[in-house]
Design an enzyme around this catalytic site. Structure first.
Site, PDB file in Angstrom:
ATOM      1  N   THR A   1       0.817  -1.225   0.000  1.00 15.58           N
ATOM      2  CA  THR A   1       0.000   0.000   0.000  1.00 15.58           C
ATOM      3  C   THR A   1       0.847   1.271   0.000  1.00 15.58           C
ATOM      4  OG1 THR A   1      -0.111  -0.025   2.412  1.00 15.58           O
ATOM      5  CG2 THR A   1      -1.907  -1.134   1.243  1.00 15.58           C
TER       6      THR A   1
ATOM      7  N   LEU B   1      -0.599   4.912   0.724  1.00 18.45           N
ATOM      8  CA  LEU B   1      -1.948   4.805   1.289  1.00 18.45           C
ATOM      9  C   LEU B   1      -1.869   4.083   2.630  1.00 18.45           C
ATOM     10  CD1 LEU B   1      -3.951   3.701  -1.873  1.00 18.45           C
ATOM     11  CD2 LEU B   1      -4.283   5.836  -0.603  1.00 18.45           C
TER      12      LEU B   1
ATOM     13  N   HIS C   1       9.755   1.905  17.978  1.00 15.75           N
ATOM     14  CA  HIS C   1       9.006   0.703  17.639  1.00 15.75           C
ATOM     15  C   HIS C   1       8.950  -0.240  18.830  1.00 15.75           C
ATOM     16  CE1 HIS C   1      12.385  -2.267  16.660  1.00 15.75           C
ATOM     17  NE2 HIS C   1      13.065  -1.141  16.577  1.00 15.75           N
TER      18      HIS C   1
ATOM     19  N   ASP D   1      17.222  -4.033  21.116  1.00 20.01           N
ATOM     20  CA  ASP D   1      16.487  -3.508  19.961  1.00 20.01           C
ATOM     21  C   ASP D   1      15.104  -4.106  19.908  1.00 20.01           C
ATOM     22  OD1 ASP D   1      15.592  -2.611  17.515  1.00 20.01           O
ATOM     23  OD2 ASP D   1      17.098  -3.669  16.335  1.00 20.01           O
TER      24      ASP D   1
ATOM     25  N   GLU E   1       8.282  -2.432  12.795  1.00 20.64           N
ATOM     26  CA  GLU E   1       9.410  -1.651  12.279  1.00 20.64           C
ATOM     27  C   GLU E   1      10.454  -2.538  11.646  1.00 20.64           C
ATOM     28  OE1 GLU E   1      13.489   0.379  12.835  1.00 20.64           O
ATOM     29  OE2 GLU E   1      12.741  -1.572  13.460  1.00 20.64           O
ATOM     30  N   GLU E   2      10.684  -3.696  12.259  1.00 17.11           N
ATOM     31  CA  GLU E   2      11.774  -4.543  11.776  1.00 17.11           C
ATOM     32  C   GLU E   2      11.556  -5.008  10.349  1.00 17.11           C
ATOM     33  OE1 GLU E   2      14.477  -4.637  13.089  1.00 17.11           O
ATOM     34  OE2 GLU E   2      14.347  -4.535  15.274  1.00 17.11           O
TER      35      GLU E   2
ATOM     36  N   ASP F   1      15.104   4.636  19.425  1.00 19.85           N
ATOM     37  CA  ASP F   1      14.939   3.205  19.134  1.00 19.85           C
ATOM     38  C   ASP F   1      15.864   2.474  20.114  1.00 19.85           C
ATOM     39  OD1 ASP F   1      15.005   0.652  17.981  1.00 19.85           O
ATOM     40  OD2 ASP F   1      15.041   1.366  15.926  1.00 19.85           O
TER      41      ASP F   1
END
Lengths: 703, 703
Positions: free
Chosen positions: A222, A225, A332, A342, A380-381, A409
């Site tokens: 997407t 969008l 994240h 992380d 996020e990863e 992060d």
């Protein structure tokens, strides 16, 4: 933090060393007291409140947050990831220490997972297909945390399924890629079990770095969008940015078996690593090794694309005076495995900072001038997916109202010094914050004074200052700066480079990135976490509470000068093609002049008692300056990138990226007119952006 | 006003009737008095000042302005056009009645002119090439103003040079195009010399309508970049949007000779016109006509592309309270010949309005709350060039700060009624203005009550109201609304459609569009000019002076409902292709709900004493609502168009243009998946825009 781009590589001889791009982070403190809230239009930063917040940010609470956040693997969209969504909601809705409101936003996004039934496999086979050697399917269970059904086996997300077999594919006919992390790059050469975690911070021989191999960011189906359930989706066969061939990561223990048995010529010196053997180029295994010369490497990748629901969590503190100005602070939530470093070092800081501010808020002690939006991004990863979908869904509001985005992060890579990346306008507020806070340890230095010892540069304006890095696309700030033109930064504590040359902390993206790893090796006592929490918290408060926004747009002048200086190297060839740098020189000078005069007007206003609308008008100029560098026509091939100063630079000259890239291409293309026309087009785009930026800094009634 | 798009047509048989798209305009008054200026943050519209302005707008001064503006031809970039630049500067810099400042901005733009040495020629030749008949090279000098070196001969700007010869080219192999205006379309059938100007408002037989045949707008060589001298320019061979074949306009006098002698089958009934003969389709001349059957039409076009310097003139009144909010008011300055109607009826009003406001300003009687920017655009007739380059150069400032754009091009087409085109948020302020002012003539009606008699619609919210038209690309509002998303409008006085069906006033773009034409036929006494000046002036003051911006964003709901209603006709086929209208229905409902609640909050605020920042925040929401409908990814093929509600609609269904167009294409393409995917993509773009628009109207601290 995510992201890896691998070029080349050969099945059976994977010497792919350098991965990813690094990202930012946080830390904690303690204590409290109560200045009075104000809702007057002239409400300004209250230094007592700021001190209170800094005092109250508690290292031990950050440690406890981290323990909770990292106790189970929480890969994006898994049950534990969703449980953490609930944890965040609960914290932000707490009646004693919560925010004004908190909610989730869900997106249906395309992720990539290894098959549950058919494990990915890397093996050496002989000419009859019999298996001579198999790489591990999972990491060794050294601490009791590397086993269990929720530890995702090592894989390369978005790499397509397939079963290539070869020893060393033709130079341009690579059939598959093996990736490993060499002890030379990640462990300062250490590779023995007793030298590595849990005995040190080094990566154990079985550790494998997971990662996403998607070329762009955001949900792959997407682009532009928001990935609502009803949204238009590309057919995944038509989606672009996925690797064309199978990829599988392995540990250096297994890589050693493959690589040290490879035949052929010796690889170049800078391809050699720390596996204790000569690295050869192949093709084929060597005659005196453990494998037959006609042995081949067989790779089976069974990754699957899946549509999954991923959540962001948003928590809001309503601004008292200008609720329509948003200072955003995010990280994240999803990890590859336990993700203690992380992203949980960042999330632990996020939770402590929101607790301290929430407590002041609920007590009635404080309410910021502007609104604060805390965010916990999903997925996020896999490619900054949650944050990117957020910028797509709230595009108009953010473009109109966002003051700045603070990303934390990984908050602690190591214990030595602050590390900040950002656009020039955030330098001054970060410096102010860093000067105010003591560095961890017994040096007695401020964070600023400690920082300048590790990373510094000579500024033509300020003399020696800490160097602030630039923003790539390594974490969730990317859509904010590149797509929306919001002044952004990433904050962390990091390495003493005289003590390690590790590309990143060694257990990055492996099953060894656990709470004990942080607690024992990365930041015992959590004082670096606390330092990041205090710095980022101070930056957040300064941005949300100061009467005048503490963004110094004039600090862009140094960047522009350095880009212009670099462009001078192109002048001769440009002029040979009829392209003049004159308009660029003029535009940079105009920006400098306008920025200097603008700062003088602010200084004059600050001496008097400016009325609220005068302040607002100045602040709008400050907030929107970064937006003026966007041009949606500039880089039609680069998804989301529209900031003409920070788009990816593929050309070698450290000047304006569009100019650098087009010049590089034109130079390679020789005298092709279309290539030089593109150089002129990129130059004109930069000139127009700089002239537009200067125009927005001039007195507002001048056209 | 400019703009013509011609499809098809054949050399030797030009029955191309419908041209252009119409544009807006102004008028004048008299008298004065002096309320006190204010610079408090709560400064609001002063009704006394408004009455003063309305009173002082003087019909006779408008008439004198028009006489001066139209006394010589002032084609773009000619010496007389430059002289008018000086006239405007002088007026706006007048110490007694000028503005705070005035300046010019110059652009180097690509225009198209007929050759001075080789006139364009249309002739009938026999098989040996001997000329049997020649069309006129210029219009008949009926009033002494149709001669002289500054009257540009009739031509089709940007039509390429060439000398096609044919009688009726193959259906899809047209070699050239002749264009004329039929008496049926322009003169209500009148065609005799004694029935036409100077005996009536009708077009004389020799009159030829000039025009630009460039497909896009803005400078053809510098799309998306301001046409500064140093800017990147396309090679004109690579520029797109020019007609592929020669075109030449001729008068109906000459067209009659060609068309009435054409052979072949009878043309369809709706191709028949007022030339007093049957229109045949060719090929070839008829056997019993004045030309041999093998005669051919020979067309020689010698137009040349030239880079020319075109000026805009900008005049500014600095806002007292919010100088960083701009209300723009503009018209083009350039004409095809004398351009009394087009554009000088608009410029005459512009000058009178700026005089009245400038006088109040210089006296110290008044200064608006917000800044006012008056603009005189260059080279509009060639394709809205000056205004488009302005929006490119000042993109960031305008996007951030422009409240609205008022366009008054031709201010008087005819004497019957007000005619307004615009986006829904401007409806309410136009209605307020129109209710306050008396209509010209002795009806005793307000402009509003007169207007509703001519053009009205039944509103689900308000009952019977005057109908406000939509904005196409017929004048300089186009880049403001389509490229920048600034709420825009075009204002004029126009026809009683029961009295004429003329496509536009008959001398449009001819050498007969002169001062006497206006003075004798279009608006004797200039009371319609005055009515437009008063209406537009009142709208301008309301927008620049009202504490709360008089834009009613809720009026978009009716548009969205009507588009949604029309989309229902597509539902069945959409669902067959797996596309649901559900999300669109929800998005429209959310917009309606958010807009209604937003208006309620404004009403509540207005009851109290809102502080300046509360007002500013509301006004930012009002100002920026229109911007939320932009999506630069929506229509990649349509230069500048990015407003998802007002992009050109080629599909027949009166719904959201992207949806309508994609649906129409998909329907024609049958079951092609890519075509239906584009329908879903366009639907998702609209849904995202509406959701984003609703979001910006919600309380600002809600995310």
């Amino acid at each position: 933090m995510q992201w890896v781009k691998v070029l080349g590589g050969v099945v059976g001889a994977a010497a792919l060393l350098g991965l990813g791009i690094i990202v930012g982070h946080f830390a904690i403190p303690k204590g409290a007291d109560s200045p009075a809230p104000s809702a007057s239009a002239s409400q300004d930063l209250d230094l007592k409140i700021l001190e209170t917040v800094i005092e109250q940010l508690d290292a031990n609470r950050i440690r406890e947050n981290l323990r909770e956040l990292s106790k189970e693997p929480h890969l994006a969209t898994t049950p534990r990831d969703e449980a953490l969504v609930q944890l965040l909601l609960q914290r932000w809705q707490d009646p004693e220490s919560g925010l004004d409101s908190a909610r989730t936003t869900e997106y249906e996004v395309l992720l990539s997972f290894p098959s549950g039934e058919q494990p990915n496999r890397v093996a050496v086979v002989n000419s009859t297909g019999a298996i001579l050697f198999s790489c591990r399917h999972s990491e060794e269970n050294l601490t009791g945390e590397q086993g269990g059904p929720n530890v995702v086996p090592p894989y390369a997300a978005y790499a397509p399924p397939g079963t290539p077999q070869a020893v060393n594919a033709a130079k341009y006919g690579v059939a598959g890629v093996l990736v490993y992390t060499d002890p030379k790059d990640i462990n300062d050469g250490k590779s023995l079990p007793n030298e590595t975690f849990p005995h040190s911070w080094c990566l154990p021989p079985s550790g494998v770095e997971r990662g996403s191999y998607f070329e762009y960011f955001g949900d792959p189906l997407t682009p532009y969008l928001p990935a609502t359930p009803s949204s238009f989706r590309l057919n995944s066969d038509n989606a672009s940015g996925f690797p064309p061939i199978p990829i599988q990561p392995i540990g250096f223990e297994d890589a050693q078996v493959l690589l040290c048995n490879l035949g052929g010529n010796l690889a170049p010196a800078d391809w050699q690593g720390g596996l204790g053997c000569d690295y050869n180029l192949g093709p084929g295994f060597r005659s005196n090794g453990i494998f037959p010369e006609d042995g081949q490497v067989n790779v089976s990748v069974h990754n699957r694309l899946e549509l999954r629901n991923s959540s962001n969590v948003l928590g809001i503190i309503r601004g008292a005076v200008e609720p329509d100005r948003y200072v955003l602070y995010g990280n994240h939530r999803d990890s590859w495995v336990h993700g203690a470093v992380d992203p949980s070092t960042g999330t632990a800081v996020l939770l402590e900072l929101s607790r301290v501010l929430g407590t002041l808020l609920k007590k009635g002690t404080w309410r910021p001038r502007r609104s604060i939006v805390f965010a916990s991004w999903g997925a996020e990863e896999f490619g900054l997916i949650g944050s990117t979908e957020f910028t797509e869904e709230f595009f108009s509001k953010l473009q109109e109202r966002a003051v700045a985005y603070i990303n934390v992060d990984i908050s602690v890579f190591a214990n030595a010094t602050l590390r900040v990346q950002g656009t020039p306008p955030i330098q001054s507020v970060v410096f102010s914050a860093a000067k105010q806070i003591s560095a961890p340890g017994s040096s007695g230095l401020s964070i600023y004074d400690n920082w300048i010892r590790y990373y510094n540069r000579s500024s033509s304006v300020y003399g020696l200052v800490p160097s602030v890095g630039t923003l790539g696309a390594g974490s969730d700030y990317a859509p904010f700066i590149h797509f929306l033109g919001i002044s952004s930064m990433d904050i962390a504590y990091t390495y003493d480079r005289s003590k390690t040359s590790a590309r990143i902390y060694p257990t990055y993206h492996t099953a060894f990135d656990t709470f004990d790893y942080v607690d024992k090796f990365l930041d015992p006592g959590f004082s670096s976490h606390q330092a990041v929490a205090r710095t980022a918290g101070s930056v957040l408060l300064r941005l949300s509470d100061s009467l005048f926004l503490p963004l110094n747009v004039s600090d862009y002048s140094e960047t522009l000068r350095s880009f212009l200086q670099a462009a001078e190297d192109l002048r001769v060839l440009l002029e040979q093609h009829g392209i003049s740098l004159g308009p660029l020189v003029t535009a940079v000078e105009r920006f400098e002049g306008a920025a200097t005069a603008f700062n003088q007007r602010i200084a004059t206003l600050q001496e008097g008692t400016p009325d609220p609308l005068q302040v607002r008008m100045i602040n709008d100029q400050l907030m929107l300056l970064e937006r003026t560098f966007l041009n949606s026509q500039a880089f039609p091939e680069e998804r989301y990138y529209s900031h003409v100063l920070w788009a990816p630079r593929t050309g070698s000259v450290a000047t304006f990226p569009g100019l650098s890239n087009a010049y590089s291409q034109a130079k390679n293309a020789g005298h092709e007119p279309a290539a030089w026309a593109e150089v002129q087009r990129q130059l004109s785009i930069v000139v127009a952006a700089l002239e537009g930026a200067a125009a927005t800094l001039r007195p507002v009634a001048d056209l």
